[in-house]
Design an enzyme around this catalytic site. Structure first.
Site, PDB file in Angstrom:
ATOM      1  N   LYS A  13       0.840  -1.203   0.000  1.00 54.03           N
ATOM      2  CA  LYS A  13       0.000   0.000   0.000  1.00 54.03           C
ATOM      3  C   LYS A  13       0.877   1.255   0.000  1.00 54.03           C
ATOM      4  CE  LYS A  13      -2.141  -1.247   3.825  1.00 54.03           C
ATOM      5  NZ  LYS A  13      -1.374  -2.491   4.090  1.00 54.03           N
ATOM      6  N   ARG A  88      -9.969   0.154   8.864  1.00 55.18           N
ATOM      7  CA  ARG A  88      -9.441  -1.175   9.163  1.00 55.18           C
ATOM      8  C   ARG A  88     -10.483  -2.043   9.857  1.00 55.18           C
ATOM      9  NH1 ARG A  88      -3.704   0.082   9.083  1.00 55.18           N
ATOM     10  NH2 ARG A  88      -2.416  -1.733   9.509  1.00 55.18           N
ATOM     11  N   ARG A 127      11.682  -5.213   5.178  1.00 58.97           N
ATOM     12  CA  ARG A 127      11.269  -3.814   4.941  1.00 58.97           C
ATOM     13  C   ARG A 127      12.135  -2.823   5.710  1.00 58.97           C
ATOM     14  NH1 ARG A 127       5.132  -1.774   5.525  1.00 58.97           N
ATOM     15  NH2 ARG A 127       5.241  -2.577   7.657  1.00 58.97           N
ATOM     16  N   ARG A 160      11.005  -0.965  11.187  1.00 60.33           N
ATOM     17  CA  ARG A 160       9.972  -0.751  12.197  1.00 60.33           C
ATOM     18  C   ARG A 160      10.052  -1.831  13.261  1.00 60.33           C
ATOM     19  NH1 ARG A 160       4.487   0.147   8.867  1.00 60.33           N
ATOM     20  NH2 ARG A 160       3.733  -1.079  10.645  1.00 60.33           N
TER      21      ARG A 160
HETATM   22  P1  ADP Z   1       1.093  -1.725   7.635  1.00 64.62           P
HETATM   23  O1  ADP Z   1       1.328  -0.672   6.562  1.00 64.62           O
HETATM   24  O2  ADP Z   1       2.265  -2.630   7.794  1.00 64.62           O
HETATM   25  O3  ADP Z   1      -0.193  -2.450   7.480  1.00 64.62           O
HETATM   26  P2  ADP Z   1       0.440   0.528   9.272  1.00 64.62           P
HETATM   27  O4  ADP Z   1       1.602   1.452   9.183  1.00 64.62           O
HETATM   28  O5  ADP Z   1      -0.754   0.816   8.439  1.00 64.62           O
HETATM   29  O6  ADP Z   1       0.976  -0.936   8.996  1.00 64.62           O
HETATM   30  O7  ADP Z   1      -0.057   0.421  10.763  1.00 64.62           O
HETATM   31  C1  ADP Z   1       0.830   0.197  11.828  1.00 64.62           C
HETATM   32  C2  ADP Z   1       0.042   0.027  13.123  1.00 64.62           C
HETATM   33  O8  ADP Z   1      -0.683   1.246  13.410  1.00 64.62           O
HETATM   34  C3  ADP Z   1      -1.017  -1.054  13.097  1.00 64.62           C
HETATM   35  O9  ADP Z   1      -0.486  -2.328  13.418  1.00 64.62           O
HETATM   36  C4  ADP Z   1      -1.988  -0.541  14.165  1.00 64.62           C
HETATM   37  O10 ADP Z   1      -1.498  -0.788  15.475  1.00 64.62           O
HETATM   38  C5  ADP Z   1      -1.957   0.954  13.958  1.00 64.62           C
HETATM   39  N1  ADP Z   1      -2.993   1.412  13.012  1.00 64.62           N
HETATM   40  C6  ADP Z   1      -2.813   1.940  11.781  1.00 64.62           C
HETATM   41  N2  ADP Z   1      -3.984   2.263  11.209  1.00 64.62           N
HETATM   42  C7  ADP Z   1      -4.952   1.928  12.092  1.00 64.62           C
HETATM   43  C8  ADP Z   1      -6.372   2.004  12.087  1.00 64.62           C
HETATM   44  N3  ADP Z   1      -7.061   2.480  11.033  1.00 64.62           N
HETATM   45  N4  ADP Z   1      -7.031   1.546  13.181  1.00 64.62           N
HETATM   46  C9  ADP Z   1      -6.395   1.067  14.242  1.00 64.62           C
HETATM   47  N5  ADP Z   1      -5.047   0.967  14.315  1.00 64.62           N
HETATM   48  C10 ADP Z   1      -4.326   1.391  13.260  1.00 64.62           C
HETATM   49  P1  ADP Z   2       2.146  -1.847   3.270  1.00 63.05           P
HETATM   50  O1  ADP Z   2       2.145  -0.339   3.260  1.00 63.05           O
HETATM   51  O2  ADP Z   2       0.961  -2.435   2.554  1.00 63.05           O
HETATM   52  O3  ADP Z   2       2.321  -2.426   4.633  1.00 63.05           O
HETATM   53  P2  ADP Z   2       4.749  -1.578   1.938  1.00 63.05           P
HETATM   54  O4  ADP Z   2       4.453  -0.724   0.751  1.00 63.05           O
HETATM   55  O5  ADP Z   2       5.442  -0.941   3.079  1.00 63.05           O
HETATM   56  O6  ADP Z   2       3.399  -2.342   2.416  1.00 63.05           O
HETATM   57  O7  ADP Z   2       5.608  -2.832   1.401  1.00 63.05           O
HETATM   58  C1  ADP Z   2       6.068  -3.828   2.311  1.00 63.05           C
HETATM   59  C2  ADP Z   2       7.459  -4.280   1.873  1.00 63.05           C
HETATM   60  O8  ADP Z   2       7.377  -4.998   0.638  1.00 63.05           O
HETATM   61  C3  ADP Z   2       8.449  -3.138   1.610  1.00 63.05           C
HETATM   62  O9  ADP Z   2       9.723  -3.581   2.012  1.00 63.05           O
HETATM   63  C4  ADP Z   2       8.404  -2.938   0.107  1.00 63.05           C
HETATM   64  O10 ADP Z   2       9.636  -2.451  -0.414  1.00 63.05           O
HETATM   65  C5  ADP Z   2       8.135  -4.359  -0.400  1.00 63.05           C
HETATM   66  N1  ADP Z   2       7.274  -4.403  -1.588  1.00 63.05           N
HETATM   67  C6  ADP Z   2       6.228  -3.598  -1.898  1.00 63.05           C
HETATM   68  N2  ADP Z   2       5.646  -3.964  -3.056  1.00 63.05           N
HETATM   69  C7  ADP Z   2       6.338  -5.048  -3.497  1.00 63.05           C
HETATM   70  C8  ADP Z   2       6.218  -5.923  -4.665  1.00 63.05           C
HETATM   71  N3  ADP Z   2       5.265  -5.719  -5.573  1.00 63.05           N
HETATM   72  N4  ADP Z   2       7.096  -6.937  -4.775  1.00 63.05           N
HETATM   73  C9  ADP Z   2       8.054  -7.133  -3.845  1.00 63.05           C
HETATM   74  N5  ADP Z   2       8.232  -6.377  -2.750  1.00 63.05           N
HETATM   75  C10 ADP Z   2       7.379  -5.329  -2.568  1.00 63.05           C
END
Ligand code: ADP
Ligand code: ADP
Ligand code: ZN
Length: 213
Positions: A13, A88, A127, A160
């Site tokens: 994302k 979420r 990541r 992270r």
């Molecule tokens: P990822 O991109 O790996 O899915 P995020 O950066 O979106 O992770 O979220 C990191 C953490 O922040 C989540 O594990 C949760 O604890 C919190 N968080 C993010 N968005 C929300 C939401 N909409 N509602 C509740 N908790 C959230």
């Molecule tokens: P999210 O925001 O959904 O949690 P991220 O965009 O942070 O996901 O991506 C998670 C990890 O996967 C990062 O290390 C990113 O560089 C890698 N990544 C993202 N898209 C791809 C893809 N299409 N193929 C392989 N690795 C990817």
């Protein structure tokens, strides 16, 4: 145009949202980033949120909803935004709908990015994020040009604390329990479109752009 990127942690994302937002001329609004920012600033809400984030749990609505809707209410998001990480849960989906409606705005498309658990675990383990501009990198699939530094802004890269395996597994469980039902929720409303998120970054990018064009 308000676009929701829906998908599990690691689906890509954050990676895709930046370019998508740029091509639509709207901001990228990421709930996780807003929370990490609040945490870093040491605000009361930020510190409270931190204890949930470290456990891989969703933070309560009392903490996230206000922060997120306030950001979405800024003038630069008046014509639209790419929403990443919110909603979420079905509760949050309803809250968002009400908020947008009260501003005479609507959700456009909800893009579900499909990726297998095995690939998600691989992605999150490798990541790295830029401390300054939050651009994500991956040790194998998307390494920075200069080790440890962001290609975009030169900022320092970090991992992270919630990307360690144990917390990742918890986050995936929480996703399947609380967030995955949104796929059917939006499908029923007729907003849902799906992309195969497992291809390489460029292939997913092209698929996404084709969907919103
Ligand atoms: P990822 O991109 O790996 O899915 P995020 O950066 O979106 O992770 O979220 C990191 C953490 O922040 C989540 O594990 C949760 O604890 C919190 N968080 C993010 N968005 C929300 C939401 N909409 N509602 C509740 N908790 C959230
Ligand atoms: P999210 O925001 O959904 O949690 P991220 O965009 O942070 O996901 O991506 C998670 C990890 O996967 C990062 O290390 C990113 O560089 C890698 N990544 C993202 N898209 C791809 C893809 N299409 N193929 C392989 N690795 C990817
Ligand atoms: Zn950077």
């Amino acid at each position: 145009m308000y676009i929701i990127l829906l998908g599990p942690p690691g689906a890509g994302k954050g990676t895709q949202a930046q370019e998508l937002a740029r091509s639509l001329g709207v901001p990228h609004v990421a709930s996780g980033e807003l929370l990490r920012e609040a945490r870093q600033k040491g605000t009361e809400l930020g510190l409270k949120a931190g204890s949930y984030m470290d456990k891989g749990l969703l933070v309560p609505n009392e903490i996230i909803v206000g922060i997120f809707l306030e950001r979405l209410g800024q003038p630069d998001a008046d014509k639209g935004a790419v929403l990443d990480g919110f909603p979420r849960s079905q509760d949050q989906a309803r809250i968002l709908e009400k908020a947008l409606k009260s501003r005479e705005r609507d959700i456009g498309k909800v893009i579900y990015m499909r990726v297998s658990n095995q690939e998600l675990i691989r992605r999150l383990a490798g990541r790295w994020l830029c401390r300054r501009c939050q651009t994500p990198y991956h040790t194998v699939s998307s390494p920075p040009k200069v080790a440890g530094h962001c290609d975009v802004c030169g900022g320092e890269l970090y991992q992270r604390s919630d990307d360690k395996e144990e917390t990742v597994r918890k986050r995936l469980d929480v996703y399947h329990q609380e967030t995955a039902p949104l796929v059917e929720y939006y499908r029923k409303q007729g907003n849902l479109v799906e992309v195969e998120g497992e291809g390489n970054i460029e292939a997913v990018s092209r698929a996404l752009l084709a969907l919103v064009a």
